[in-house]
Write a protein that holds these residues in place. Structure first.
Motif, short mmCIF file in Angstrom:
data_model
loop_
_atom_site.label_atom_id
_atom_site.label_comp_id
_atom_site.label_asym_id
_atom_site.label_seq_id
_atom_site.Cartn_x
_atom_site.Cartn_y
_atom_site.Cartn_z
N LEU A 180 1.00 -1.61 0.15
CA LEU A 180 0.03 -0.16 -0.04
C LEU A 180 0.86 1.46 -0.26
O LEU A 180 0.40 2.51 -1.22
CB LEU A 180 -0.79 -0.09 1.27
N LEU A 183 2.84 1.39 -3.37
CA LEU A 183 2.01 2.10 -4.50
C LEU A 183 1.71 3.59 -4.32
O LEU A 183 1.26 4.68 -5.15
CB LEU A 183 0.51 1.83 -4.52
N ILE A 185 3.59 5.82 -2.89
CA ILE A 185 4.98 6.34 -2.87
C ILE A 185 4.48 6.54 -4.63
O ILE A 185 5.69 7.74 -4.85
CB ILE A 185 6.00 5.87 -2.45
N ALA A 186 4.51 5.46 -5.23
CA ALA A 186 4.97 5.44 -6.59
C ALA A 186 3.79 6.13 -7.59
O ALA A 186 3.98 6.63 -8.37
CB ALA A 186 5.54 4.45 -7.28
N GLY A 187 2.65 6.30 -7.04
CA GLY A 187 2.18 7.33 -7.62
C GLY A 187 0.63 7.09 -7.76
O GLY A 187 -0.25 7.77 -8.87
N TYR A 188 0.22 5.88 -7.24
CA TYR A 188 -1.10 4.90 -7.82
C TYR A 188 -2.05 5.62 -7.21
O TYR A 188 -3.11 4.75 -7.51
CB TYR A 188 -0.64 3.55 -8.31
N ALA A 189 -2.14 5.61 -5.72
CA ALA A 189 -3.26 5.84 -5.25
C ALA A 189 -3.42 7.41 -4.80
O ALA A 189 -2.72 8.31 -4.95
CB ALA A 189 -2.29 5.23 -3.47
N ASP A 190 -5.27 7.56 -4.22
CA ASP A 190 -5.62 9.00 -4.53
C ASP A 190 -5.18 9.17 -3.09
O ASP A 190 -5.21 8.20 -2.62
CB ASP A 190 -7.34 8.40 -4.23
N ARG A 197 -8.34 3.39 3.70
CA ARG A 197 -7.53 2.41 2.75
C ARG A 197 -6.75 1.59 4.07
O ARG A 197 -6.83 0.43 3.93
CB ARG A 197 -7.01 2.62 1.82
N ASN A 200 -7.79 0.20 6.93
CA ASN A 200 -8.99 -0.43 5.99
C ASN A 200 -8.25 -2.21 6.40
O ASN A 200 -8.53 -3.20 6.92
CB ASN A 200 -9.68 -0.48 5.62
N LYS B 117 8.66 9.70 -10.45
CA LYS B 117 7.26 9.62 -10.96
C LYS B 117 7.33 10.83 -12.09
O LYS B 117 6.48 11.21 -12.71
CB LYS B 117 6.41 11.68 -9.98
N ILE B 120 5.86 8.53 -15.16
CA ILE B 120 4.45 8.71 -14.67
C ILE B 120 3.67 10.01 -15.68
O ILE B 120 4.19 10.89 -15.92
CB ILE B 120 3.89 8.56 -13.59
N ARG B 124 -3.88 12.44 -15.98
CA ARG B 124 -4.72 12.05 -15.59
C ARG B 124 -6.12 12.29 -15.76
O ARG B 124 -6.00 13.39 -14.86
CB ARG B 124 -4.67 11.85 -13.61
N ALA B 129 -12.49 6.02 -7.07
CA ALA B 129 -12.09 6.86 -6.39
C ALA B 129 -10.69 6.43 -5.75
O ALA B 129 -9.61 7.06 -5.71
CB ALA B 129 -12.89 6.30 -5.49
N SER B 130 -10.78 5.25 -5.30
CA SER B 130 -9.62 4.42 -4.98
C SER B 130 -8.23 4.80 -5.59
O SER B 130 -7.28 4.99 -5.00
CB SER B 130 -9.55 3.38 -4.30
N THR B 132 -5.97 6.02 -9.08
CA THR B 132 -5.78 7.11 -9.82
C THR B 132 -5.98 6.89 -11.11
O THR B 132 -6.19 5.62 -11.45
CB THR B 132 -4.63 7.92 -9.34
N ASP B 168 -12.28 -0.30 -3.39
CA ASP B 168 -11.69 -0.62 -1.83
C ASP B 168 -10.80 -1.62 -1.86
O ASP B 168 -9.45 -1.68 -1.47
CB ASP B 168 -11.72 0.01 -0.76
N PHE B 171 -7.69 -2.68 -4.21
CA PHE B 171 -6.65 -1.66 -4.18
C PHE B 171 -5.88 -2.68 -2.97
O PHE B 171 -4.78 -2.67 -3.02
CB PHE B 171 -6.84 -0.18 -2.99
N TRP B 174 -4.23 -4.97 -4.55
CA TRP B 174 -3.05 -4.93 -5.37
C TRP B 174 -2.21 -4.64 -4.79
O TRP B 174 -1.20 -4.77 -4.75
CB TRP B 174 -3.85 -3.87 -6.52
#
Lengths: 224, 224
Positions: A180, A183, A185-190, A197, A200, B117, B120, B124, B129-130, B132, B168, B171, B174
């Motif tokens: 988590l 991802l 840090i890599a920029g894939y998460a909102d 999350r 969660n 970054k 990428i 975008r 939502a969760s 990007t 969620d 994610f 993932w």
DNA sequence: GCCAGTGCTATAACACTGTTATTGAGTCGA
DNA sequence: TCGACTCAATAACAGTGTTATAGCACTGGC
């Protein structure tokens, strides 16, 4: 052989190393792990690049030293979350501390987990089954995770858990945290919902360890 | 402005791009994402570095193109695991395919998830939502994961699951996959037991989605 | 006090890297 | 045929890690 060399570990020499590492850490924080330049470091430090060579042997040596600094930092975060008398609290806070470390020291985190194998010290000898040597002696941060997971598991069971099961579960927990965070840090998460999350995932894992959902919720709310 | 420029997307030009990308992919596989040199690529291709500049605009452009190639590859792996009529099989095989992709194309994987970054694409626009934008149009691989998780969840419930919950959870899945794979790539996992722990994570997650443990076991044994 | 010896650093050089300005060859349309 | 244009090769520039050379400072023994 009379060994005419003077002691190479004088205190000021060690002090120089730590001051160089502090400056290098700042540069890694600014420009990322790949953006660290020996010349820029020497310039910021007011010396020549040769000092880095005599102190660290070269850039890989400097990176390995930074690598060790990173794990010492991570270990400090884990220690700050220690609650051996309250295993669930211990585990919740350690998982939160892991994420906090990753975003407080993103440059170091990417250096430690970016997969550049040449920075990882090669002399590994581990008595753990699922985790290789970084856990063992050099980087006790992951031993703390194993202890927390094992304590949480033991607290919610009647028979003491199998150490191998604890190690495997701890590795799963580590994988969930690292995934988590990585991802994100890599920029894939909102960024807005990322912390939610992650919490969660903490709920998910702690209940799987046998904890009561309401207790986990209380620990999450009580955590700083 | 009459725009006297000839069509810049001639078929041979596109063919040149793909051939350059294939050569670059091979070099990334050999030397890692940081070890790719424009000069070495041009040398291996029998041309000058200027061709790369006219085709990709520079090294970041080449890396972004490689980035897109990587996600296309990952998408192909996800498609090869598609079983819309058997959601549990779909999910199990997609998770296995993810790990297989990571180790078949470790160089690309590290490029995609290393956290650099600038590689990428920045344009975008996502309706998720969760997750990007890489999920949305450019990289449909993650949409396949959402579909698999959603299908598995819907199959074991009476009421259709909330899309936000599916996203969620996907994610989280993932994150679990990426974390275990990333730790293994970085060298922190005992290679001998890594696949076993990954399969454990699949059991862990699929049962959390409502699947029966015996069914998961059967799917794991039946998977190629 | 002097002198060899030693450890360390600054300077300069080497082989790289990405990038860019320049130049020349090739192509396409008028 | 000729001009305009695109594109790639060459060379140069600034930057990198690394290494060889040389000079500085400091020790130990005489």
């Amino acid at each position: 052989m009379p060994e005419p060399a003077p002691p190479p570990d004088e205190p000021d020499r060690e002090d120089l190393r730590t001051r160089f590492l502090a400056a290098a850490e700042k540069l890694v924080r600014q420009h990322g792990p790949d953006g660290l330049s020996l010349r820029e470091l020497a310039r910021a430090f007011g010396s020549s690049t040769m000092a880095i060579y005599t102190l660290f042997g070269g850039k890989p040596g400097l990176m390995q030293a930074l690598y060790a600094v990173g794990f010492a930092r991570l270990h400090a975060y884990a220690l700050s979350a220690e609650h051996r008398d309250a295993p669930l609290r211990w585990m919740v806070r350690q998982m939160l501390a892991y994420r906090r470390f990753a975003f407080d020291h993103t440059g170091l985190y990417r250096l430690m987990f970016g997969g550049e194998k040449r920075f990882i010290p090669t002399d590994r000898h581990s008595r753990f089954a699922s985790l290789t040597a970084p856990v063992d002696n050099a980087y006790p941060a992951f031993a703390a995770l194993i202890d927390a997971v094992g304590g949480c598991l033991a607290h919610h069971r009647e028979t003491p858990p199998d150490p191998a099961e604890v190690q495997d579960l701890a590795f799963l927990v580590w994988g969930q945290m690292h995934g988590l965070v990585g991802l994100e840090i890599a920029g894939y998460a909102d960024p807005a919902g990322a912390l939610g999350r992650y919490r969660n995932a903490i709920r998910f894992i702690c209940t799987h360890c046998g904890a009561d959902a309401a207790d986990v919720e209380a620990e999450l709310n009580a955590a700083p």
